[in-house]
Design a protein around this motif. Structure first.
Motif, PDB file in Angstrom:
ATOM      1  N   TRP A  60       0.799  -1.225   0.000  1.00 53.42           N
ATOM      2  CA  TRP A  60       0.000   0.000   0.000  1.00 53.42           C
ATOM      3  C   TRP A  60       0.835   1.281   0.000  1.00 53.42           C
ATOM      4  CZ3 TRP A  60      -4.324  -1.343  -1.723  1.00 53.42           C
ATOM      5  CH2 TRP A  60      -4.924  -2.547  -1.339  1.00 53.42           C
ATOM      6  N   SER A  62       2.614   2.697  -2.203  1.00 46.40           N
ATOM      7  CA  SER A  62       2.518   3.500  -3.423  1.00 46.40           C
ATOM      8  C   SER A  62       1.145   3.438  -4.080  1.00 46.40           C
ATOM      9  CB  SER A  62       3.577   3.038  -4.434  1.00 46.40           C
ATOM     10  OG  SER A  62       3.364   1.674  -4.781  1.00 46.40           O
ATOM     11  N   ARG A  63       0.160   2.843  -3.398  1.00 51.16           N
ATOM     12  CA  ARG A  63      -1.142   2.636  -4.030  1.00 51.16           C
ATOM     13  C   ARG A  63      -2.280   3.416  -3.374  1.00 51.16           C
ATOM     14  NH1 ARG A  63      -0.865  -2.148  -7.321  1.00 51.16           N
ATOM     15  NH2 ARG A  63       1.157  -3.203  -6.996  1.00 51.16           N
ATOM     16  N   CYS A  90      -9.580   3.633 -10.265  1.00 47.15           N
ATOM     17  CA  CYS A  90      -8.159   3.270 -10.269  1.00 47.15           C
ATOM     18  C   CYS A  90      -7.425   4.018 -11.376  1.00 47.15           C
ATOM     19  CB  CYS A  90      -7.998   1.770 -10.464  1.00 47.15           C
ATOM     20  SG  CYS A  90      -8.642   0.774  -9.112  1.00 47.15           S
ATOM     21  N   SER A 114      -4.272  -7.032  -0.267  1.00 47.33           N
ATOM     22  CA  SER A 114      -3.001  -6.584  -0.846  1.00 47.33           C
ATOM     23  C   SER A 114      -2.592  -7.470  -2.026  1.00 47.33           C
ATOM     24  CB  SER A 114      -1.899  -6.574   0.220  1.00 47.33           C
ATOM     25  OG  SER A 114      -1.618  -7.878   0.683  1.00 47.33           O
ATOM     26  N   ALA A 117      -4.626  -6.440  -4.951  1.00 48.06           N
ATOM     27  CA  ALA A 117      -4.111  -5.184  -5.502  1.00 48.06           C
ATOM     28  C   ALA A 117      -2.882  -5.422  -6.367  1.00 48.06           C
ATOM     29  CB  ALA A 117      -3.784  -4.222  -4.366  1.00 48.06           C
ATOM     30  N   GLU A 118      -2.004  -6.307  -5.917  1.00 45.87           N
ATOM     31  CA  GLU A 118      -0.793  -6.621  -6.702  1.00 45.87           C
ATOM     32  C   GLU A 118      -1.156  -7.312  -8.013  1.00 45.87           C
ATOM     33  OE1 GLU A 118       3.243  -7.360  -4.467  1.00 45.87           O
ATOM     34  OE2 GLU A 118       1.698  -8.721  -3.691  1.00 45.87           O
ATOM     35  N   LYS A 121      -3.161  -4.991 -10.258  1.00 44.28           N
ATOM     36  CA  LYS A 121      -2.548  -3.669 -10.438  1.00 44.28           C
ATOM     37  C   LYS A 121      -3.509  -2.543 -10.034  1.00 44.28           C
ATOM     38  CE  LYS A 121       0.745  -5.042 -14.009  1.00 44.28           C
ATOM     39  NZ  LYS A 121       0.585  -6.482 -13.792  1.00 44.28           N
ATOM     40  N   ASP A 123      -4.497   0.633  -8.254  1.00 39.18           N
ATOM     41  CA  ASP A 123      -3.768   1.813  -7.789  1.00 39.18           C
ATOM     42  C   ASP A 123      -4.781   2.899  -7.445  1.00 39.18           C
ATOM     43  OD1 ASP A 123      -2.226   4.037  -7.345  1.00 39.18           O
ATOM     44  OD2 ASP A 123      -1.057   3.875  -9.191  1.00 39.18           O
ATOM     45  N   SER A 125      -3.993   5.696  -5.743  1.00 38.74           N
ATOM     46  CA  SER A 125      -3.225   6.859  -5.300  1.00 38.74           C
ATOM     47  C   SER A 125      -3.839   8.182  -5.746  1.00 38.74           C
ATOM     48  CB  SER A 125      -1.778   6.764  -5.788  1.00 38.74           C
ATOM     49  OG  SER A 125      -1.719   6.661  -7.203  1.00 38.74           O
TER      50      SER A 125
END
Length: 248
Positions: A60, A62-63, A90, A114, A117-118, A121, A123, A125
């Motif tokens: 998390w 950078s996301r 996203c 998590s 999310a990986e 992808k 994101d 942010s």
């Protein structure tokens, strides 16, 4: 929401107010807890729950937007996804079918947020999120939470609500309508939920709410209970309410 709590120490938790545009300003999402729930039975509240270990994952870093309380923010978004199927917009495209399958695996404890999310992808942010409040359950209650509150400013295209078995109903409502129904005894809500909605009343849009709450200084608020003669239930009080400082 897990509730394996100690009487003395509140469990860290997170919740998120989802706001979308709607005449004359904005609507917020409330979920109804089951009547048999150990905490807030039958009440309408924002999506949320206890923070768990995976919420502190380095994934998390950078996301998420730089709003502070990163672990709590991850927890709030995880709970939102688990309970409603909703994720913020996203940075890249998201396959809705894969996302729905990932949610079912998450609800079955077969994966983590998590890891989802990986793999997908995800994101967040650039999402319109702010951290704006922290409420702590009264000290004399058996089940206690120390809850961080976030706001997500969504658009009209936000995905439909797909409730998990954890809740009985979902409601999109304007703050004014929610407060009217609460005052009439038609919409049971927890004290911090009501106080939060009062802060949102009169704001013209989710973006206006985001800006109004963006730079607030967050101080922990310990709710206290005041018992009065003739009242069936103790009244909840926050700092600044008459009688708050007289309660030990």
């Amino acid at each position: 929401m897990s509730t394996g709590l100690d009487r003395r120490s509140p469990r860290p938790a997170a919740t998120i107010v989802v706001a979308r545009p709607a005449p004359p300003g904005l609507e917020i999402l409330l979920l109804q807890r089951p009547g048999a729930a150990r905490f807030g039975a039958g009440a309408y509240a924002f999506p949320g729950g206890a923070i768990d270990g995976d919420d502190a994952s380095a994934v998390w870093e950078s996301r998420l937007p730089p709003v502070g309380e990163r672990t709590a923010c991850a927890a709030a978004l995880r709970e939102l996804f688990e309970e409603t199927g909703i994720v913020p917009a996203c940075a890249g495209p998201v396959d809705s079918g894969r996302l729905a399958a990932a949610r079912q695996a998450l609800l079955a404890n077969q994966t983590s947020f998590s890891r989802i999310a990986e793999r997908m992808k995800l994101d967040f942010s650039a999402a319109g999120i702010v951290y704006f409040a922290r409420w702590i359950t009264p000290m004399n209650l058996a089940l206690r939470f120390d809850t961080r509150f976030f706001l997500l400013a969504a658009d009209e295209q936000i995905g439909p609500v797909s409730l998990s078995p954890e809740h009985d109903a979902a409601l999109w409502t304007t703050p004014a309508a929610a407060l009217r129904r609460f005052a009439a005894g038609e919409l049971p809500m927890l004290f911090p939920t009501v106080r939060t909605i009062e802060r949102l009343a009169g704001l013209g849009s989710p973006t206006a709410a985001l800006e109004a709450l963006r730079d607030v200084r967050v101080e922990p608020v310990l709710v206290k209970l005041a018992a009065s003669v003739g009242e069936k239930e103790a009244r909840s009080l926050a700092p600044g309410d008459p009688g708050y400082d007289e309660i030990s």
